[in-house]
Design an enzyme around this catalytic site. Structure first.
Site, PDB file in Angstrom:
ATOM      1  N   GLY A  14      12.831  -3.980   2.378  1.00 17.86           N
ATOM      2  CA  GLY A  14      11.505  -3.624   1.873  1.00 17.86           C
ATOM      3  C   GLY A  14      11.666  -2.500   0.856  1.00 17.86           C
ATOM      4  N   ALA A  16      11.730   0.675   1.113  1.00 18.07           N
ATOM      5  CA  ALA A  16      12.644   1.767   1.467  1.00 18.07           C
ATOM      6  C   ALA A  16      14.101   1.334   1.272  1.00 18.07           C
ATOM      7  CB  ALA A  16      12.394   2.209   2.908  1.00 18.07           C
ATOM      8  N   LYS A  36      17.532  -9.460   7.346  1.00 18.96           N
ATOM      9  CA  LYS A  36      17.550 -10.553   8.335  1.00 18.96           C
ATOM     10  C   LYS A  36      16.982 -11.852   7.781  1.00 18.96           C
ATOM     11  CE  LYS A  36      13.283  -9.403  10.879  1.00 18.96           C
ATOM     12  NZ  LYS A  36      12.694  -9.070  12.165  1.00 18.96           N
ATOM     13  N   GLN A  48      -1.331  -4.776  -0.297  1.00 15.20           N
ATOM     14  CA  GLN A  48      -2.271  -5.083  -1.381  1.00 15.20           C
ATOM     15  C   GLN A  48      -2.728  -3.826  -2.106  1.00 15.20           C
ATOM     16  OE1 GLN A  48      -5.580  -7.301   0.201  1.00 15.20           O
ATOM     17  NE2 GLN A  48      -4.272  -8.906   1.040  1.00 15.20           N
ATOM     18  N   GLY A  50      -2.195  -0.497  -2.570  1.00 18.19           N
ATOM     19  CA  GLY A  50      -1.419   0.203  -3.559  1.00 18.19           C
ATOM     20  C   GLY A  50      -0.610   1.350  -3.003  1.00 18.19           C
ATOM     21  N   HIS A 229      -5.773  -2.051  11.171  1.00 23.81           N
ATOM     22  CA  HIS A 229      -6.523  -2.119   9.912  1.00 23.81           C
ATOM     23  C   HIS A 229      -7.898  -2.686  10.230  1.00 23.81           C
ATOM     24  CE1 HIS A 229      -7.693  -2.987   5.811  1.00 23.81           C
ATOM     25  NE2 HIS A 229      -6.637  -2.324   5.389  1.00 23.81           N
ATOM     26  N   ARG A 275      -9.389   5.314   8.596  1.00 20.28           N
ATOM     27  CA  ARG A 275      -9.187   3.959   9.098  1.00 20.28           C
ATOM     28  C   ARG A 275      -9.452   3.826  10.599  1.00 20.28           C
ATOM     29  NH1 ARG A 275      -3.843   1.423   6.663  1.00 20.28           N
ATOM     30  NH2 ARG A 275      -5.088   1.341   4.786  1.00 20.28           N
ATOM     31  N   GLU A 360       8.900   2.752   7.242  1.00 17.19           N
ATOM     32  CA  GLU A 360       8.026   2.547   8.412  1.00 17.19           C
ATOM     33  C   GLU A 360       8.778   2.617   9.729  1.00 17.19           C
ATOM     34  OE1 GLU A 360       5.417  -0.843   8.091  1.00 17.19           O
ATOM     35  OE2 GLU A 360       4.591  -0.535  10.089  1.00 17.19           O
ATOM     36  N   ARG A 371      -2.427   7.345   9.748  1.00 14.47           N
ATOM     37  CA  ARG A 371      -1.918   7.373   8.365  1.00 14.47           C
ATOM     38  C   ARG A 371      -3.052   7.208   7.356  1.00 14.47           C
ATOM     39  NH1 ARG A 371      -0.755   3.454   4.822  1.00 14.47           N
ATOM     40  NH2 ARG A 371      -0.680   1.750   6.338  1.00 14.47           N
ATOM     41  N   LEU A 377       3.805   2.896   1.329  1.00 19.61           N
ATOM     42  CA  LEU A 377       4.826   2.540   0.335  1.00 19.61           C
ATOM     43  C   LEU A 377       5.446   3.836  -0.191  1.00 19.61           C
ATOM     44  CD1 LEU A 377       2.939  -0.270  -1.663  1.00 19.61           C
ATOM     45  CD2 LEU A 377       4.757  -0.582   0.017  1.00 19.61           C
TER      46      LEU A 377
HETATM   47  C1  SIN Z   1      -4.820  -1.970   2.256  1.00 16.41           C
HETATM   48  O1  SIN Z   1      -4.642  -2.449   1.141  1.00 16.41           O
HETATM   49  O2  SIN Z   1      -5.931  -1.847   2.766  1.00 16.41           O
HETATM   50  C2  SIN Z   1      -3.642  -1.508   3.047  1.00 16.41           C
HETATM   51  C3  SIN Z   1      -3.119  -0.289   2.455  1.00 16.41           C
HETATM   52  C4  SIN Z   1      -2.395   0.531   3.486  1.00 16.41           C
HETATM   53  O3  SIN Z   1      -2.142   0.081   4.587  1.00 16.41           O
HETATM   54  O4  SIN Z   1      -2.122   1.687   3.177  1.00 16.41           O
END
Ligand code: SIN
Length: 517
Positions: A14, A16, A36, A48, A50, A229, A275, A360, A371, A377
């Site tokens: 990924g 990292a 893997k 998605q 950013g 989420h 969140r 992660e 978070r 990212l």
């Molecule tokens: C999202 O696009 O809602 C996810 C972004 C994130 O998990 O930071």
């Protein structure tokens, strides 16, 4: 394969893993990436919204720091967050240098807004295809270089030896087992969202890296903080596709079955509350009304803007005959991001000498108990940079002591029951009993059942390699045991029997393998 201290083995591909490999190569090292699946099949690809960085006018790294601290519910490690936010602009410059095509407006980087950010500071690419663009760009840079890449090579075990860490690898079917010695190992294996029945993550995100590090004796921390989420697609038979928070950042609102916009009843920031707050509000509405889902309503946004900014989401929804400029989208929360992981210091040192980690898979304390959107990212880059520098000029270090440390024994088992039905049961247990709202007696039942599954799945001989199913059980035990131990509510961890945060719990919970008797 190259050998020696200047030839790190990087596990995971990924953001990292790819970034550490590229930077390590630039610093004169000869890394190998072990992954893997295919090199570009990683959770990063599906991100998605950013990547957050204070690069816009009217923003500052201190405001980004303040928002990160606030979202984290009193548990953010300030020095980690300081590093994350202050080094973000430099790491974005690295991505631009590698060729990531961030979206622009009139020649300036375009910045979106997401929940709990006080400024528009989310860089995106391809509209809502930020992760895909980053993953593809870094992959191309790696493939152009002479970095060795080993696809479909699975990490099976880490062993502490006198000379360092030995990594046992095999093919996905368990054949061709080999042991790699004498090289620093970097864990960048990502998260475990897919161990929950309802998850925004791709199937590969099952968190074995944490379980394998734990088995080797590494300290793990903060596993009770599994972030959900708030908005994933809800339609029978459809995947829990992510409906990015950036939609709410652009003005989409949440409505119940009856059309009421309910978030203002829960928080002053309404849909842009942190969140965990939005997730619990939705959960509460579902329980209160008995509805199957709530609705994300973006119909007030101009259609053109929606299609330009969210092409991935619009394409996905079109497959279900939905048009977000006209239709309300049914959504429910789902497991999304593993805040806890292998405990590290800010240079990526784990508690095992020779084992570094970033992204992660780690717990640096940077996210506290919740978070901030689009800091993930970024985490891979910022802490990945320090891992690369440490590989080039090794220094000693170890994660800070945990505020409280649990010892979890790994039983010798029967090793014959480790089939896919166990992973299915683990996913049900985590979602049903270690989910958005937790409670002591349900958690106890989860831990008891997971312990029984561990007895069934662990190999009888400690010398045998545990399979992936045993690692899924192990990881679930780490999450459930930590959630049971933390008798308070904080951030992503909510206990209905302890609904408030408590000062005595303002600490990180570590967990280590109990020594064999
Ligand atoms: C999202 O696009 O809602 C996810 C972004 C994130 O998990 O930071």
């Amino acid at each position: 394969m190259p050998r020696g201290p200047r030839a790190p083995l990087i596990i995971g591909s990924g953001i990292a893993g790819l970034y550490v490999a590229l930077r390590a190569r630039e610093l004169g090292l000869s890394p190998t990436i072990v992954t893997k699946s295919a090199i570009d099949e990683a959770n990063t690809r599906y991100a998605q919204g950013g990547i957050a960085a204070a690069v816009g006018p009217g923003d500052s790294v201190d405001l980004h720091l303040r928002d990160t601290l606030r979202a984290g519910a009193g548990l953010v490690d300030r020095s980690a967050a300081l590093r994350l936010t202050h080094e973000a602009p430099a790491r974005i410059a690295d991505l631009v240098r590698y060729g990531v095509p961030f979206d622009t407006v009139e020649g300036q980087i375009a910045l979106g807004r997401e929940a709990a950010h006080s400024r528009a500071r989310i860089l995106h690419a391809g509209g809502d295809a930020t992760g895909l663009q980053i993953e593809e760009t870094l992959k191309v840079r790696v493939l152009e270089s002479d970095i060795e890449v080993r696809e479909r090579a699975v990490l099976r075990r880490l062993t502490v030896e006198r000379t360092g860490i030995a990594a046992t690898l095999s093919r996905p079917d368990g054949s061709a087992v080999e042991v790699v010695r004498g090289r620093p190992v970097v864990l960048a294996t990502g998260g475990a969202g897919s161990l929950y029945r309802e998850s925004s993550n791709p199937a590969i995100a099952t968190g074995e890296g944490v379980a394998i590090a734990f088995r080797a004796g590494a300290r793990i921390a903060d596993m009770e903080f599994l972030q959900f989420h708030p908005t994933t697609f809800c339609r029978p038979g459809a995947p829990r596709f992510l409906l990015t928070e950036a939609l709410r950042g652009e003005g989409a609102v949440l409505r119940g079955d009856d059309g009421e916009r309910f978030m203002p009843r829960y928080d002053r920031a309404a849909e842009l509350a942190p969140r965990d707050v939005v997730t619990r509000a939705i959960q509460n509405e579902l329980v209160r009304t008995g509805a199957r889902c709530v609705y994300l309503d973006a119909t007030a946004l101009p259609a053109e803007r929606l299609f330009a900014r969210f092409p991935t989401v619009c394409r996905f929804l079109a497959g279900y005959d939905l048009d977000p400029s006209r239709d309300r989208i049914p959504v429910v929360p789902a497991a999304h991001y593993m805040i806890g992981g292998v405990a590290t210091d800010l240079e990526g040192h784990t508690s095992l000498r020779g084992l570094l980690a970033c992204g992660e898979v780690t717990s640096t304390g940077v996210h506290g108990a919740n978070r901030l959107a689009s800091n993930s990212l970024l985490e891979g880059l910022v802490f990945g940079e320090h891992v690369a520098r440490d590989l080039a000029r090794p220094r000693r270090g170890s994660p800070p002591a945990a505020g409280r440390l649990l010892a979890l024994p790994v039983p010798a088992g029967e090793g014959h029951g480790a089939d896919r039905s166990v992973t299915r049961e683990v996913r049900d247990i985590l979602w049903d009993r270690v989910g958005i709202v937790r409670e002591g007696s349900t958690l106890e039942r989860a831990v008891r059942r997971l312990n029984a599954l561990a007895l069934r799945c662990e190999p009888p001989d400690p010398g045998d390699l545990p399979g992936p199913v045993a690692n899924h059980v192990e990881l679930a035990r780490l999450i459930a045991t930590s959630a049971l131990a933390r008798t308070e509510s904080r951030g992503a961890h909510f206990r209905s029997d302890y609904p408030r945060s408590q000062a005595r719990w303002r600490l990180h919970l570590g967990i280590e393998r109990a020594p064999l008797p």
